[in-house]
Structure formats: C-alpha cells, structure tokens
Write a protein that holds these residues in place. Structure first.
Motif, PDB file in Angstrom:
ATOM      1  N   LYS A 155       0.830  -1.199   0.000  1.00 20.05           N
ATOM      2  CA  LYS A 155       0.000   0.000   0.000  1.00 20.05           C
ATOM      3  C   LYS A 155       0.868   1.252   0.000  1.00 20.05           C
ATOM      4  N   THR A 156       2.011   1.194   0.644  1.00 20.71           N
ATOM      5  CA  THR A 156       2.941   2.324   0.618  1.00 20.71           C
ATOM      6  C   THR A 156       3.424   2.597  -0.799  1.00 20.71           C
ATOM      7  N   LEU A 157       3.766   1.544  -1.527  1.00 18.25           N
ATOM      8  CA  LEU A 157       4.205   1.709  -2.911  1.00 18.25           C
ATOM      9  C   LEU A 157       3.093   2.306  -3.764  1.00 18.25           C
ATOM     10  N   ARG A 158       1.873   1.838  -3.566  1.00 25.56           N
ATOM     11  CA  ARG A 158       0.746   2.388  -4.319  1.00 25.56           C
ATOM     12  C   ARG A 158       0.507   3.853  -3.950  1.00 25.56           C
ATOM     13  N   PHE A 159       0.691   4.193  -2.675  1.00 29.73           N
ATOM     14  CA  PHE A 159       0.531   5.578  -2.236  1.00 29.73           C
ATOM     15  C   PHE A 159       1.566   6.474  -2.929  1.00 29.73           C
ATOM     16  N   ILE A 160       2.800   6.002  -3.003  1.00 28.02           N
ATOM     17  CA  ILE A 160       3.851   6.783  -3.664  1.00 28.02           C
ATOM     18  C   ILE A 160       3.551   6.931  -5.145  1.00 28.02           C
ATOM     19  N   HIS A 161       3.045   5.873  -5.776  1.00 31.23           N
ATOM     20  CA  HIS A 161       2.663   5.989  -7.183  1.00 31.23           C
ATOM     21  C   HIS A 161       1.550   7.022  -7.364  1.00 31.23           C
ATOM     22  N   ALA A 162       0.601   7.024  -6.437  1.00 29.58           N
ATOM     23  CA  ALA A 162      -0.476   8.012  -6.516  1.00 29.58           C
ATOM     24  C   ALA A 162       0.064   9.424  -6.310  1.00 29.58           C
ATOM     25  N   LEU A 163       1.034   9.575  -5.415  1.00 33.19           N
ATOM     26  CA  LEU A 163       1.669  10.888  -5.222  1.00 33.19           C
ATOM     27  C   LEU A 163       2.385  11.342  -6.484  1.00 33.19           C
ATOM     28  N   ARG A 164       3.110  10.423  -7.080  1.00 30.22           N
ATOM     29  CA  ARG A 164       3.804  10.734  -8.330  1.00 30.22           C
ATOM     30  C   ARG A 164       2.804  11.190  -9.397  1.00 30.22           C
ATOM     31  N   ASP A 165       1.705  10.453  -9.508  1.00 33.81           N
ATOM     32  CA  ASP A 165       0.728  10.750 -10.545  1.00 33.81           C
ATOM     33  C   ASP A 165      -0.098  11.989 -10.228  1.00 33.81           C
ATOM     34  N   SER A 166      -0.082  12.415  -8.950  1.00 38.51           N
ATOM     35  CA  SER A 166      -0.840  13.612  -8.578  1.00 38.51           C
ATOM     36  C   SER A 166      -0.144  14.893  -9.013  1.00 38.51           C
ATOM     37  N   GLY A 167       1.080  14.771  -9.502  1.00 36.31           N
ATOM     38  CA  GLY A 167       1.803  15.938  -9.966  1.00 36.31           C
ATOM     39  C   GLY A 167       3.200  16.070  -9.403  1.00 36.31           C
ATOM     40  N   LEU A 168       3.548  15.233  -8.400  1.00 35.22           N
ATOM     41  CA  LEU A 168       4.890  15.326  -7.832  1.00 35.22           C
ATOM     42  C   LEU A 168       5.937  14.775  -8.796  1.00 35.22           C
TER      43      LEU A 168
END
Length: 430
Positions: A385-398
């Motif tokens: 879930k941490t990896l998925r969270f980081i992917h979502a952060l990346r895709d959010s614009g980071l």
C-alpha cells in the motif's frame, strides 16, 4: 498455536504437493545438516555450487536446488536448463535418487545438493520463480520439522550470486528478526555497469526514502540475499506463487510478524546482466536503463517530495492511533483537514482519496480496540500500500526526478542519519 503446530498445519494444508514426500524420502538417505540453502535455477550454470562449496561449514549444509523451466521459456533456455540438470545428476557422485529428486555430493568439501527436477515437468508460467522458491523451502521446512536440519534459518540465494566465506550467520546475529537481509553489491561487465549502478541507486534511494518517512517497511527485498525463520515462513504460508516479486510479497507479510534485519558485515556479490527471464525485477529494470540514450537524464526516480508527503501521511495515522476514541470523535477526513496549511497537503489528500485511505482509517479505528489501533494501521499501510501511495503521489503531480537529483538527496540523507543499511549508490553515479 505453537510453532510446531503452525508448521504441521502449513505442511498439511499449504505446502507444494510432494514436498513432504520428498523430505520423507530424503530423511531415509541423508545425514543431519546444520544449514539449508534454497536456490531456484532457470537458465543458469553450476557456478553457485562452486561458490557454496567455498563457504565455511559447507560440509554441514544442504543445498536444495530446484532446477526449473517455466512453460513459456524459450526453446534455447529450456535446453540449457535441462543440460544443467543432466550435468548435476550425472557428473557428481549420487548419494540417493528417486524419480525426480537426486542427492549428490558436489566437489571435495562435502557439500550435499538435493537436485529437484522441475524442467522435465515445467512450472506454470505465471507461477515461475515463486513456485520454485516455495517448493525448495517447503522441502526444507519438512526436513527441519523432522529434525534433519538443525538451524531454524533457511538461506535464500540465486544462481548469479557469489557468497562470502562466512555466509552462515551465528544465531545471535539474527536477534529478534523473522528474516534477515544480507548486504549485496552488483559486479560485472562494462556493458551493464552504468545501467546496474542506476538500478542500485534506485534500490538504495527507495529504502532511504521510506526510512525518511519512518515507514516500518523500509527494507530491501532481494531473494538472492535472504535468510528466513522457519516458523515465520510457515505462519505467512510461504512464498507466493508468482513469476516475479515473490521476495517482495513474502517480506511484506513477514514484516507484519516482526523485524526484517539487515546484516552489513557480509556482502553477497551479484552478477550484473541484462535479463528478461522475469516480467519485472533486477534484470528487466537494468534492461530498461540500458535502452535509454541518456540514462542519467531519465526521470526514473520518485521525487523526494513523494517521501515527504508519505511522512506527512504516516505521521497523521500514527497520531490518529493516539487520539481518544468514542463515537463523537471526528472522522479521519475532518482531522486531516487540520493539515491544510502543510506543504504537500493537496498531493497527499489526492493520493489518500485515490486509495480510499480515509475510509480505511475510519474503519480501522471503529472496529478495533484502541490498544490495536497502531499495529493494525501499520499492518494496513504495508509495503504494497505504501508503494501504491507513492505511485499516486507521483501521478498527482509530484512526478519523477533524474538520477543526479536522487543521488544528491541520498547523499544528504546519509549525512544526517545513522542507518544500518550500507547505501553505496550515492557514490557510484558521476
């Protein structure tokens, strides 16, 4: 349930079919061993056995080698794997043999190798290396349960590894860990060195980023450099049957039982090479870097802000576990909105919404007693879930950054923090 009962339950219900029969057969023919090493081999040479034969206490070790071919293997790779199996069982003294399992003595150091043939009967393509590792460790578990292997630690490695002379750890070095990850380094050819260094940087950078965020899942996940405790292995039902990532998923489950240790005192050397034998992992990742015209300019690393946002979220759920309970307590989303003035609030909010984490947090605090909040939240916000969270952060614009940016961040992190990990990559990319 006692450890012995857990092992019996696992062997009865979850072990690969035939594992206990192989162990029963071997128990009638083999001596008692101090150590056991499990290694899956597909399209490899016998180099790993030469390395193991040089290890201290090699004469006290049993190597369980699962010679395997997945159903979708190329004709050439399958032929090379069958040739390795033939060479092992025909060119080394046989101590015992059954239909698909042969015990041989390798070299003049007394190293015993249990050769399991899964190339004549190929493995399902989608289960591949995970099933091969599971088979080897299930046999090891059954032998340990029969007291044919003394050590409760099962060593894991791969065909491209060169092992240190003092490979086997002393019992006190494990401490309270449920698994140990040994130090590693990649060595090899000029054609892959830059690509491999970039991948090593990616590994180090990610683990350091999780440490920065205070994630309990800040550990490496290389199946070639592990030792796993027997009853912990049984408790999580062994390796998943996956064609890749089996080491990550196993350690993700083991971390929920206890600590993943790291031993920096001995280093496993891994061969640098391009590979497409698995759908993802070291070989394909190195191949990806190698195909870039300007790999140092490739944005292949999570932005440092992703780890800052992860830390903001992990701090929030830890604080949530310390709050007062009660039906009148505000929901997670309301409490989170108190962070609106924090940097990265918007990105973290979008990532949490993407993964439905506010609902998950509320459900956890509602259905578990307060004494269980923190462990349940840590288990829920696991490595996957941490990896998925980081992917979502990346895709959010980071977004992502280049290797030099990641290298600079890692260097600064090392200067500020003491860590058991031996990060090397920050010095490897110029």
């Amino acid at each position: 349930m006692t450890p012995s009962a857990r092992v019996e339950q696992y062997l009865h219900h979850y072990a690969v079919t035939g594992s206990t029969d192989r162990a029963q057969w071997l128990s009638r023919h083999c001596r008692r061993y101090q150590h056991v090493v499990c290694v899956p081999l597909f399209d490899e040479t016998e180099a790993i056995f030469h390395s193991l034969a040089q290890v201290s206490d090699a004469d006290k070790a049993l190597v369980i080698a699962v010679i395997n071919t997945p159903e979708d293997a190329s004709t050439a790779a399958a032929a090379r794997t069958r040739a390795l199996h033939h060479h092992l069982v025909c060119n080394h003294p046989q101590l015992a043999q059954s239909s698909d399992t042969t015990l041989v003595n390798f070299g003049d150091t007394g190293l015993n190798v249990l050769v399991i043939d899964r190339c004549t009967d190929p493995l399902p393509a989608r289960q591949g290396v995970g099933l091969a590792r599971k088979l080897g460790n299930d046999v090891a578990l059954a032998l340990w349960h029969k007291d044919r292997v003394r050590s409760e630690w099962f060593y894991q490695t791969d065909g491209d590894a060169t092992l240190p002379a003092h490979y086997f750890l002393a019992p006190e070095q494990f401490g309270d860990a449920v698994a140990m990850h040994l130090n590693f380094e990649h060595v090899g050819s000029p054609t892959t060195s830059l690509s491999q260094r970039l991948y090593d940087l990616k590994l180090d950078y990610y683990v350091a980023g999780l440490q920065h965020a205070t994630s309990p899942y800040a550990h490496y996940s290389l199946g070639s450099a592990l030792a796993i405790k027997a009853d912990a292995y049984a408790s999580v039902r062994g390796y998943p049957r996956r064609a890749a990532g089996e080491d990550f998923y196993l350690l993700n489950k083991l971390r929920k039982l206890g600590r993943i240790g790291f031993d920096a005192s001995r280093t496993i050397r891994l061969e640098e090479r391009l590979s497409t034998r698995v759908p993802f992992g070291t070989g394909p990742a190195v191949q990806t870097f190698a195909t870039q015209r300007h790999p140092l300019d490739t944005r292949a690393f999570y932005a440092p802000a992703c780890f800052d946002a992860l830390k903001l979220w992990l701090d929030f759920i830890a604080a949530s576990a310390q709050r007062d309970g009660g039906a009148a307590a505000p929901c997670a989303r309301t409490r989170w909105d108190d962070h609106q003035d924090r940097p990265l609030y918007a990105a973290a909010t979008q990532a949490a919404d993407t993964l439905d984490l506010f609902e998950w947090l509320d459900d956890t605090l509602t259905h578990y007693p307060k004494t269980q909040w923190l462990p349940q939240l840590q288990n829920g916000m696991d490595g996957l879930k941490t990896l998925r969270f980081i992917h979502a952060l990346r895709d959010s614009g980071l977004g992502n950054v280049t290797a030099p940016v990641a290298q600079d961040w890692l260097t600064a992190f090392q200067q500020k923090h003491t860590t058991p990990m031996r990060f090397r990559s920050h010095a490897l990319v110029s």
